[in-house]
Design a protein around this motif. Structure first.
Motif, PDB file in Angstrom:
ATOM      1  N   UNK A 245      -4.095  -1.864 -13.881  1.00 47.59           N
ATOM      2  CA  UNK A 245      -3.137  -1.142 -13.044  1.00 47.59           C
ATOM      3  C   UNK A 245      -3.568  -1.192 -11.575  1.00 47.59           C
ATOM      4  N   UNK A 246      -4.864  -1.080 -11.320  1.00 49.73           N
ATOM      5  CA  UNK A 246      -5.367  -1.136  -9.943  1.00 49.73           C
ATOM      6  C   UNK A 246      -5.139  -2.517  -9.351  1.00 49.73           C
TER       7      UNK A 246
ATOM      8  N   UNK B 186      -3.181  -3.293  -5.866  1.00 47.45           N
ATOM      9  CA  UNK B 186      -3.684  -4.081  -4.743  1.00 47.45           C
ATOM     10  C   UNK B 186      -2.569  -4.925  -4.129  1.00 47.45           C
ATOM     11  N   UNK B 187      -1.749  -5.523  -4.975  1.00 43.15           N
ATOM     12  CA  UNK B 187      -0.627  -6.317  -4.487  1.00 43.15           C
ATOM     13  C   UNK B 187       0.432  -5.423  -3.841  1.00 43.15           C
ATOM     14  N   UNK B 188       0.655  -4.276  -4.452  1.00 38.68           N
ATOM     15  CA  UNK B 188       1.690  -3.355  -3.977  1.00 38.68           C
ATOM     16  C   UNK B 188       1.378  -2.821  -2.578  1.00 38.68           C
TER      17      UNK B 188
ATOM     18  N   UNK C  68      -4.039   5.816   1.684  1.00 41.95           N
ATOM     19  CA  UNK C  68      -3.776   7.145   1.127  1.00 41.95           C
ATOM     20  C   UNK C  68      -2.824   7.067  -0.060  1.00 41.95           C
ATOM     21  N   UNK C  69      -1.767   6.263   0.059  1.00 39.55           N
ATOM     22  CA  UNK C  69      -0.816   6.138  -1.042  1.00 39.55           C
ATOM     23  C   UNK C  69      -1.446   5.401  -2.230  1.00 39.55           C
ATOM     24  N   UNK C  70      -2.268   4.399  -1.949  1.00 38.63           N
ATOM     25  CA  UNK C  70      -2.997   3.680  -2.989  1.00 38.63           C
ATOM     26  C   UNK C  70      -3.867   4.671  -3.776  1.00 38.63           C
ATOM     27  N   UNK C  71      -4.620   5.487  -3.048  1.00 41.17           N
ATOM     28  CA  UNK C  71      -5.482   6.459  -3.705  1.00 41.17           C
ATOM     29  C   UNK C  71      -4.700   7.459  -4.532  1.00 41.17           C
ATOM     30  N   UNK C  72      -3.593   7.959  -3.972  1.00 38.09           N
ATOM     31  CA  UNK C  72      -2.766   8.912  -4.715  1.00 38.09           C
ATOM     32  C   UNK C  72      -2.199   8.275  -5.975  1.00 38.09           C
ATOM     33  N   UNK C  73      -1.847   7.004  -5.879  1.00 36.15           N
ATOM     34  CA  UNK C  73      -1.314   6.282  -7.043  1.00 36.15           C
ATOM     35  C   UNK C  73      -2.371   6.188  -8.142  1.00 36.15           C
ATOM     36  N   UNK C  74      -3.609   5.888  -7.758  1.00 36.63           N
ATOM     37  CA  UNK C  74      -4.700   5.836  -8.741  1.00 36.63           C
ATOM     38  C   UNK C  74      -4.866   7.187  -9.434  1.00 36.63           C
ATOM     39  N   UNK C  75      -4.856   8.261  -8.644  1.00 38.29           N
ATOM     40  CA  UNK C  75      -5.066   9.595  -9.214  1.00 38.29           C
ATOM     41  C   UNK C  75      -3.913   9.991 -10.131  1.00 38.29           C
ATOM     42  N   UNK C  76      -2.684   9.716  -9.699  1.00 39.15           N
ATOM     43  CA  UNK C  76      -1.530  10.059 -10.528  1.00 39.15           C
ATOM     44  C   UNK C  76      -1.541   9.257 -11.827  1.00 39.15           C
ATOM     45  N   UNK C  77      -1.906   7.991 -11.745  1.00 33.17           N
ATOM     46  CA  UNK C  77      -1.979   7.162 -12.945  1.00 33.17           C
ATOM     47  C   UNK C  77      -3.069   7.673 -13.882  1.00 33.17           C
ATOM     48  N   UNK C  78      -4.175   8.154 -13.321  1.00 35.41           N
ATOM     49  CA  UNK C  78      -5.253   8.706 -14.146  1.00 35.41           C
ATOM     50  C   UNK C  78      -4.772   9.925 -14.922  1.00 35.41           C
TER      51      UNK C  78
END
Length: 500
Positions: free
Chosen positions: A370-371, A375-377, A411-421
């Motif tokens: 998912x990460x 990265x592409x997104x 910031x959005x990348x990090x939030x996406x990781x946390x939400x996916x977790x």
């Protein structure tokens, strides 16, 4: 002021007047050299290890005695001045970032080891003692302090208590909360407080577990009693290579399913191994998509048997290469790469933001894949290192903080990781804390009523909300703003999460 009130700018004249008032009050508590208030002197305290966000405090207090700590807290309480306690400043979530209207209470000078009891296997230390220094002092007795964050040569035990830090050996030996017996300190109004006891148990509610991981919001700890454990007779480490992350993730689950609890079980992906190999020459396989480090410790017989069992599981799970440390220098070399993951990342990028979510072990490969999509997104690179044994992730998003667009995408990348977790059944933090970094993600994981219960605990200890305000617990307003920000960015939360 509530526990989560944001810091808002003061007009220059009001800030100057407030600063004069604070400096006058603290000058009565501290020697001149223990109080900083000029811009030049306070700038080094404007952030912790999360350097993307900065703020300058009104003043920095550097007390040397408990009486001075108590006096500083009483003075700030009387003036209704926010206080942010700070140790070594190695935190990665902005937990020690100053409050613009407040004071930094630096505890760096509380750096004495007060006593070591080899019979009880405990050490009594001041909060500013470095994590690694405890083990160094206990070594002549054949003992050491087990939690070992990668920053252990610099981070302090007080900061470890605040964040409930772990480390590469936390799978077998536990986090800070499992290795601390007592914390003594002061409430915001200067009242002495004590959590836990030097006995095996303490009467009443388990307030010690509440204090550990509270991120400086409930009290200021000045003294900590920790457990010590015997040094194992021998330790050996397996370095296993995998051709894809799915097999590596399955191998982690396979080791645990076999009934083996390694002393350490860490995972790094290919970008991370390339970064650390260039930095420390640990001997990593640069052709592998993922590397596992699996350590066994104990008696020679126990280690020999466990290394054999783990090697068998790793081969069955598709390991393409397995190397076992032959001696202590080689074991330390294997671990040197993992321990230097953060500084190695700093060499290949102007800035990085380290996430700290936790997921079920069986979802490790899902998260890595998912990460890669993220990265592409977001158009940013990410190097990954995991406390794989307990599912604690440390993706390092690489960016340039001088580029506002890159910071926003990070910031959005990090939030996406946390939400996916969270959607995978995990949490937004494992050991780095919430601070300011994960305030928005707290809105995703916890309901309004759950956050209100957290605020209720905060108010019970600190009714005026003066200790580390604006951190950890987001207000309803903050959560509503986070929802609007996500919508403006054109990205709704993860499909498995409730909509804003």
């Amino acid at each position: 002021m509530t526990a989560a009130t944001a810091s808002t700018p003061l007009p220059a004249d009001d800030r100057a007047a407030r600063q004069r008032e604070v400096v006058a009050a603290l000058s009565a508590c501290l020697p001149k050299a223990a109080l900083l208030h000029t811009d030049e002197d306070t700038t080094p305290y404007e952030c912790d290890g999360l350097t993307a966000y900065r703020e300058r405090p009104l003043a920095v207090a550097l007390p040397e005695t408990e009486a001075q700590v108590q006096a500083v807290l009483r003075a700030c309480h009387a003036l209704q001045i926010p206080v942010v306690a700070r140790g070594a400043g190695t935190g990665l979530s902005g937990g020690a970032m100053p409050h613009r209207r407040g004071v930094i209470l630096s505890l760096a000078r509380f750096n004495r080891i007060l006593s070591i009891d080899p019979l009880a296997r405990t050490a009594r230390v001041q909060c500013g003692v470095r994590n690694a220094a405890i083990s160094e002092a206990a070594a002549p007795h054949g003992l050491y302090y087990a939690p070992d964050p990668s920053s252990q040569i610099a981070c302090t035990i007080g900061g470890n208590v605040a964040e409930n830090s772990g480390g590469v050996h936390c799978l077998k030996y536990g986090l800070t909360v499992h290795n601390v017996l007592r914390v003594r300190g002061f409430a915001m109004d200067g009242e002495p407080v004590e959590f836990g006891a030097e006995a095996l148990d303490a009467a009443g509610l388990d307030l010690l577990s509440l204090m550990i991981g509270s991120e400086g919001m409930l009290a200021v700890g000045v003294e900590v009693t920790v457990r010590l454990v015997p040094r194992p007779q021998v330790a050996r480490c397996i370095m296993a290579s995998f051709a894809d992350v799915r097999r590596a993730g399955d191998a982690v689950a396979g080791v645990i399913a076999a009934g083996i609890i390694p002393a350490g079980l860490e995972m790094m992906d290919r970008p991370m191994t390339a970064a650390v190999e260039d930095f420390v020459q640990a001997g990593y396989d640069l052709s592998a998509e993922a590397i596992l480090l699996c350590e066994s410790d104990g008696t020679p017989e126990e280690v020999e048997e466990e290394i054999g069992r783990m090697s068998d599981v790793l081969r069955q799970c598709g390991a393409t290469a397995i190397a076992v440390s032959r001696d202590e220098p080689e074991r330390l070399r294997f671990w040197s790469g993992r321990k230097n993951a953060f500084p190695a990342s700093g060499r290949i990028s102007p800035d990085y933001m380290c996430m700290d979510s936790t997921i079920p072990r069986k979802r490790l490969a899902d998260m890595l894949l998912a990460i890669q999509t993220m990265e592409q997104k977001y158009g940013l690179r990410c190097a990954n290192v995991f406390h794989a044994g307990d599912g604690n992730l440390h993706p390092l998003i690489l960016f340039d903080a001088n580029d506002a667009d890159q910071l926003h995408r990070c910031e959005r990348f990090g939030a996406d990781i946390l939400e996916t977790s969270v959607a995978m059944g995990g949490t937004v933090t494992g050991e780095h804390g919430v601070g300011i970094e994960k305030l928005g993600s707290m809105c995703v994981q916890f309901t309004d009523s759950e956050r209100e219960q957290m605020l209720g605990i905060k108010r019970a200890f600190d009714p005026q909300g003066l200790l580390n305000p604006g951190k950890v617990i987001p207000t309803l307003h903050r959560c509503a703003e986070y929802g609007r920000m996500v919508v403006r960015a054109g990205q709704m939360p993860h499909p498995d999460l409730p909509r804003f």
